[in-house]
Design a protein around this motif. Structure first.
Motif, PDB file in Angstrom:
ATOM      1  N   UNK A   1       0.845  -1.199   0.000  1.00  0.00           N
ATOM      2  CA  UNK A   1       0.000   0.000   0.000  1.00  0.00           C
ATOM      3  C   UNK A   1       0.878   1.246   0.000  1.00  0.00           C
ATOM      4  N   UNK A   2       1.902   1.231   0.872  1.00  0.00           N
ATOM      5  CA  UNK A   2       2.792   2.381   0.988  1.00  0.00           C
ATOM      6  C   UNK A   2       3.404   2.706  -0.370  1.00  0.00           C
ATOM      7  N   UNK A   3       3.919   1.678  -1.033  1.00  0.00           N
ATOM      8  CA  UNK A   3       4.571   1.886  -2.315  1.00  0.00           C
ATOM      9  C   UNK A   3       3.586   2.392  -3.368  1.00  0.00           C
ATOM     10  N   UNK A   4       2.392   1.755  -3.385  1.00  0.00           N
ATOM     11  CA  UNK A   4       1.401   2.126  -4.389  1.00  0.00           C
ATOM     12  C   UNK A   4       0.990   3.590  -4.226  1.00  0.00           C
ATOM     13  N   UNK A   5       0.725   3.968  -2.993  1.00  0.00           N
ATOM     14  CA  UNK A   5       0.303   5.348  -2.734  1.00  0.00           C
ATOM     15  C   UNK A   5       1.408   6.326  -3.100  1.00  0.00           C
ATOM     16  N   UNK A   6       2.631   5.954  -2.759  1.00  0.00           N
ATOM     17  CA  UNK A   6       3.747   6.826  -3.064  1.00  0.00           C
ATOM     18  C   UNK A   6       3.901   6.986  -4.580  1.00  0.00           C
TER      19      UNK A   6
ATOM     20  N   UNK B   1      18.983  18.724  -3.373  1.00  0.00           N
ATOM     21  CA  UNK B   1      18.975  18.920  -1.924  1.00  0.00           C
ATOM     22  C   UNK B   1      17.579  18.678  -1.344  1.00  0.00           C
ATOM     23  N   UNK B   2      16.563  19.294  -1.981  1.00  0.00           N
ATOM     24  CA  UNK B   2      15.195  19.166  -1.479  1.00  0.00           C
ATOM     25  C   UNK B   2      14.662  17.746  -1.661  1.00  0.00           C
ATOM     26  N   UNK B   3      15.058  17.108  -2.795  1.00  0.00           N
ATOM     27  CA  UNK B   3      14.600  15.738  -3.019  1.00  0.00           C
ATOM     28  C   UNK B   3      15.095  14.833  -1.901  1.00  0.00           C
ATOM     29  N   UNK B   4      16.387  14.964  -1.568  1.00  0.00           N
ATOM     30  CA  UNK B   4      16.932  14.149  -0.489  1.00  0.00           C
ATOM     31  C   UNK B   4      16.158  14.381   0.800  1.00  0.00           C
ATOM     32  N   UNK B   5      15.940  15.660   1.108  1.00  0.00           N
ATOM     33  CA  UNK B   5      15.256  16.029   2.342  1.00  0.00           C
ATOM     34  C   UNK B   5      13.833  15.464   2.370  1.00  0.00           C
ATOM     35  N   UNK B   6      13.139  15.558   1.234  1.00  0.00           N
ATOM     36  CA  UNK B   6      11.757  15.101   1.163  1.00  0.00           C
ATOM     37  C   UNK B   6      11.649  13.576   1.181  1.00  0.00           C
ATOM     38  N   UNK B   7      12.510  12.916   0.406  1.00  0.00           N
ATOM     39  CA  UNK B   7      12.451  11.459   0.310  1.00  0.00           C
ATOM     40  C   UNK B   7      12.623  10.821   1.683  1.00  0.00           C
ATOM     41  N   UNK B   8      13.578  11.367   2.459  1.00  0.00           N
ATOM     42  CA  UNK B   8      13.841  10.816   3.783  1.00  0.00           C
ATOM     43  C   UNK B   8      12.567  10.784   4.617  1.00  0.00           C
ATOM     44  N   UNK B   9      11.823  11.892   4.556  1.00  0.00           N
ATOM     45  CA  UNK B   9      10.600  11.996   5.356  1.00  0.00           C
ATOM     46  C   UNK B   9       9.468  11.173   4.740  1.00  0.00           C
ATOM     47  N   UNK B  10       9.316  11.289   3.413  1.00  0.00           N
ATOM     48  CA  UNK B  10       8.195  10.617   2.753  1.00  0.00           C
ATOM     49  C   UNK B  10       8.275   9.102   2.863  1.00  0.00           C
ATOM     50  N   UNK B  11       9.495   8.581   2.808  1.00  0.00           N
ATOM     51  CA  UNK B  11       9.690   7.134   2.917  1.00  0.00           C
ATOM     52  C   UNK B  11       9.039   6.614   4.200  1.00  0.00           C
ATOM     53  N   UNK B  12       9.411   7.226   5.320  1.00  0.00           N
ATOM     54  CA  UNK B  12       8.840   6.821   6.601  1.00  0.00           C
ATOM     55  C   UNK B  12       7.346   7.111   6.640  1.00  0.00           C
ATOM     56  N   UNK B  13       6.944   8.284   6.145  1.00  0.00           N
ATOM     57  CA  UNK B  13       5.539   8.675   6.230  1.00  0.00           C
ATOM     58  C   UNK B  13       4.649   7.667   5.511  1.00  0.00           C
ATOM     59  N   UNK B  14       5.058   7.270   4.315  1.00  0.00           N
ATOM     60  CA  UNK B  14       4.200   6.335   3.572  1.00  0.00           C
ATOM     61  C   UNK B  14       4.218   4.932   4.173  1.00  0.00           C
ATOM     62  N   UNK B  15       5.343   4.513   4.756  1.00  0.00           N
ATOM     63  CA  UNK B  15       5.355   3.226   5.451  1.00  0.00           C
ATOM     64  C   UNK B  15       4.370   3.264   6.620  1.00  0.00           C
ATOM     65  N   UNK B  16       4.401   4.386   7.361  1.00  0.00           N
ATOM     66  CA  UNK B  16       3.462   4.520   8.483  1.00  0.00           C
ATOM     67  C   UNK B  16       2.009   4.532   7.997  1.00  0.00           C
ATOM     68  N   UNK B  17       1.763   5.198   6.878  1.00  0.00           N
ATOM     69  CA  UNK B  17       0.406   5.213   6.318  1.00  0.00           C
ATOM     70  C   UNK B  17      -0.028   3.791   5.954  1.00  0.00           C
ATOM     71  N   UNK B  18       0.887   3.041   5.345  1.00  0.00           N
ATOM     72  CA  UNK B  18       0.589   1.651   4.988  1.00  0.00           C
ATOM     73  C   UNK B  18       0.243   0.821   6.210  1.00  0.00           C
ATOM     74  N   UNK B  19       1.066   0.953   7.249  1.00  0.00           N
ATOM     75  CA  UNK B  19       0.817   0.209   8.484  1.00  0.00           C
ATOM     76  C   UNK B  19      -0.531   0.611   9.081  1.00  0.00           C
ATOM     77  N   UNK B  20      -0.781   1.916   9.068  1.00  0.00           N
ATOM     78  CA  UNK B  20      -2.051   2.428   9.591  1.00  0.00           C
ATOM     79  C   UNK B  20      -3.226   1.799   8.850  1.00  0.00           C
ATOM     80  N   UNK B  21      -3.111   1.715   7.529  1.00  0.00           N
ATOM     81  CA  UNK B  21      -4.248   1.209   6.747  1.00  0.00           C
ATOM     82  C   UNK B  21      -4.521  -0.266   6.994  1.00  0.00           C
ATOM     83  N   UNK B  22      -3.479  -1.066   7.251  1.00  0.00           N
ATOM     84  CA  UNK B  22      -3.765  -2.484   7.480  1.00  0.00           C
ATOM     85  C   UNK B  22      -4.111  -2.803   8.936  1.00  0.00           C
ATOM     86  N   UNK B  23      -3.586  -2.026   9.884  1.00  0.00           N
ATOM     87  CA  UNK B  23      -3.785  -2.404  11.281  1.00  0.00           C
ATOM     88  C   UNK B  23      -4.953  -1.699  11.960  1.00  0.00           C
ATOM     89  N   UNK B  24      -5.207  -0.450  11.617  1.00  0.00           N
ATOM     90  CA  UNK B  24      -6.236   0.286  12.353  1.00  0.00           C
ATOM     91  C   UNK B  24      -7.604   0.027  11.733  1.00  0.00           C
TER      92      UNK B  24
END
Lengths: 161, 177
Positions: free
Chosen positions: A29-34, B37-60
């Motif tokens: 899901x994470x990858x797809x959304x991204x 510079x901005x891509x590096x800064x954004x990717x670092x945050x977005x990577x974690x953010x989307x993983x957390x969103x994924x976890x949120x969607x399957x667990x909550x």
């Protein structure tokens, strides 16, 4: 930031030990959304770099410190709205401007619109919420930022100047 | 068709950056450096953010979100939104996908908008950073003045959209697939 990484990693591992299948699904899901929103982000990055190249920090500093408070406030709000800057650039810059004698009110207009109003993030916001909602939200945010600016001017005694 | 234009535009832009480097065109070089510079800064945050969103969607569970952030949640929903906003990292661009997921799980519109605006202003790590440069008074004024305005405008916007029977469809990007 390091806590954020650690927290994410911890939750991911925890999830993995509890249910491998679900974790795999979460990552999917994470990858797809991204991947779906990535073009929007590329757009934002290009706009951001273009605006900041056209308006480098020393130009912003000169424009904000032109002496006439109300004109400075208006330009600050305008620049803040159309720009997007990472926090690690904004606040050191504002701290510097403060030392150069630029008023709190001008800096408040600049930073508040910078944070709340997103002209550059429009492609991303529109993709999620549609054009109308994005326009209304940004209009409200701009108004809020103006009121915050006036309040800042009032409490720092800068209004009468 | 739209996709083709996008690809051509992207290719043109990359060509522009490449030529800038070859011909030492300073603004082009500067743009390339900033994007990197901005891509590096954004990717670092977005990577974690989307993983957390994924976890949120399957667990909550949907019911949990509905209960705490949904139509029946009254004032607690807004408090949760503010707390969540305080711990958000990055900025608006992280708040949008998070808000979208929350909405899909049953959070109400006014809570979503409170979260987005609050995530712009009330992020705790940023506030600490801000206060250290601008002084506590500056940050305190910003917080206390914007909070009621954010709540008010979010509730107004939520009510207006509800009356119009608006619902956030999967945005155009999602619709295509």
């Amino acid at each position: 930031m390091i806590y954020f990484y650690a927290g994410t990693l911890f939750l991911l591992l925890f999830s993995f030990f509890k249910d491998k299948q679900k974790t795999r699904q979460a990552l999917k899901i994470a990858w797809k959304k991204f991947a779906h929103i990535a073009p929007g982000f590329v757009m934002v990055l290009i706009l951001m770099a273009a605006v900041l190249t056209a308006l480098p920090e020393h130009v912003i500093a000169r424009v904000l410190g032109n002496g006439q408070v109300w004109i400075s406030v208006a330009t600050a709000a305008l620049i803040g709205s159309v720009t997007l800057m990472p926090g690690f650039i904004v606040f050191p810059l504002c701290g510097l401007l403060l030392k150069q004698g630029i008023s709190y009110m001008v800096l408040s207009a600049f930073t508040t619109t910078l944070m709340m109003v997103g002209v550059i993030t429009f492609p991303v916001e529109k993709a999620y919420f549609g054009t109308r909602v994005t326009l209304i939200r940004n209009a409200f945010s701009f108004l809020t930022a103006l009121i915050v600016t006036l309040a800042t001017g009032f409490f720092f005694g800068e209004l009468g100047q | 068709m739209k996709k083709k234009i996008r690809i051509i535009a992207a290719a043109g832009f990359i060509l522009f950056l490449g030529l800038s480097y070859l011909m030492n065109f300073a603004p082009g070089e500067e743009m390339g450096r900033k994007i990197w510079l901005f891509t590096l800064d954004m990717i670092k945050i977005l990577l974690c953010a989307f993983i957390l969103i994924g976890l949120f969607e399957v667990w909550v569970k949907k019911e949990t979100v509905e209960k705490h952030l949904g139509e029946g949640s009254l004032s607690m929903g807004y408090i949760w939104a503010l707390l969540l906003a305080g711990t958000t990292v990055g900025g608006l661009y992280v708040a949008f996908p998070v808000a979208h997921s929350l909405y899909k799980k049953g959070a109400k519109l006014s809570v979503i908008f409170t979260y987005i605006s609050a995530a712009a202003v009330f992020r705790v790590p940023m506030a600490v950073f801000e206060a250290s440069f601008m002084g506590l008074k500056f940050t305190a004024i910003r917080f206390s003045v914007s909070l009621p305005l954010i709540l008010l405008s979010s509730i107004l916007l939520g009510a207006y959209l509800k009356k119009k029977d608006y619902s956030i469809r999967d945005g155009e990007i999602y619709q295509k697939r």
